[in-house]
Design an enzyme around this catalytic site. Sequence first.
Site, PDB file in Angstrom:
ATOM      1  N   SER A  47      68.126 -53.187  11.716  1.00  0.00           N
ATOM      2  CA  SER A  47      68.057 -51.851  11.180  1.00  0.00           C
ATOM      3  C   SER A  47      67.843 -52.203   9.574  1.00  0.00           C
ATOM      4  O   SER A  47      68.977 -53.012   8.512  1.00  0.00           O
ATOM      5  CB  SER A  47      69.391 -51.066  11.143  1.00  0.00           C
ATOM      6  OG  SER A  47      69.804 -49.866  10.585  1.00  0.00           O
ATOM      7  N   HIS A  49      68.995 -49.129   7.922  1.00  0.00           N
ATOM      8  CA  HIS A  49      70.481 -47.419   7.791  1.00  0.00           C
ATOM      9  C   HIS A  49      69.072 -46.734   7.703  1.00  0.00           C
ATOM     10  O   HIS A  49      69.671 -45.842   7.203  1.00  0.00           O
ATOM     11  CB  HIS A  49      71.464 -47.959   7.469  1.00  0.00           C
ATOM     12  CG  HIS A  49      72.133 -49.264   7.512  1.00  0.00           C
ATOM     13  ND1 HIS A  49      72.745 -49.396   8.986  1.00  0.00           N
ATOM     14  CD2 HIS A  49      71.863 -49.975   7.260  1.00  0.00           C
ATOM     15  CE1 HIS A  49      73.610 -50.551   9.535  1.00  0.00           C
ATOM     16  NE2 HIS A  49      72.490 -51.363   7.631  1.00  0.00           N
ATOM     17  N   ASP A  80      66.593 -51.504  15.435  1.00  0.00           N
ATOM     18  CA  ASP A  80      67.202 -50.599  15.632  1.00  0.00           C
ATOM     19  C   ASP A  80      66.580 -49.172  14.089  1.00  0.00           C
ATOM     20  O   ASP A  80      66.379 -49.975  12.712  1.00  0.00           O
ATOM     21  CB  ASP A  80      68.981 -49.941  15.239  1.00  0.00           C
ATOM     22  CG  ASP A  80      69.347 -48.826  15.297  1.00  0.00           C
ATOM     23  OD1 ASP A  80      69.138 -47.705  16.036  1.00  0.00           O
ATOM     24  OD2 ASP A  80      69.731 -48.732  14.238  1.00  0.00           O
ATOM     25  N   VAL A  83      61.441 -45.302  15.590  1.00  0.00           N
ATOM     26  CA  VAL A  83      60.863 -45.783  17.147  1.00  0.00           C
ATOM     27  C   VAL A  83      61.016 -44.415  17.357  1.00  0.00           C
ATOM     28  O   VAL A  83      61.627 -43.284  17.180  1.00  0.00           O
ATOM     29  CB  VAL A  83      61.760 -46.340  17.684  1.00  0.00           C
ATOM     30  CG1 VAL A  83      61.151 -46.416  19.334  1.00  0.00           C
ATOM     31  CG2 VAL A  83      61.661 -47.869  17.638  1.00  0.00           C
TER      32      VAL A  83
END
Length: 149
Positions: A47, A49, A80, A83
């Site tokens: 990720s 973020h 993460d 998506v």
Amino acid sequence: MLLWGAFSWADVLRTPPTTSLPVWLKGILHPADAELAAGLGTGIFVSNHGGRQLDVVPAALDALPAVADAVAGRVPVVLDGGVRSGGDIALAIALGASAVGIGRPVLWGLAADGSAGVRRVLDVLHDEFTHVLALCGGRLSRDMVVVRC
């Protein structure tokens, strides 16, 4: 003084003995960090973020293949970020993700129509993923991914 974001590997090493819960690390984007995390047995969230921490951080999807290669199946790797469709889920799995986080689409569904909106988002993602999987002959692998420049 501990600065925001000044979390080190020493902090990570202190965490597992303090809990019986599984430890997962979010924000892993570099293969060397992935190897350290896998050596500790922690799960990994690839990720950036949402790009909110630094404006020059690579996209999580771009970092995923190298991170997945570095851990070589020793620990789960979750993509993460970014998506938005079942095709995105299929792409992440093809590039080495064990699972995929879908936070924002679920929040959009919740905001639009409460729990029924969440159910609809999950149904659409499932249907799109199933469609892509069928078009790929029921299997997903990295050699099926074409990168356009």
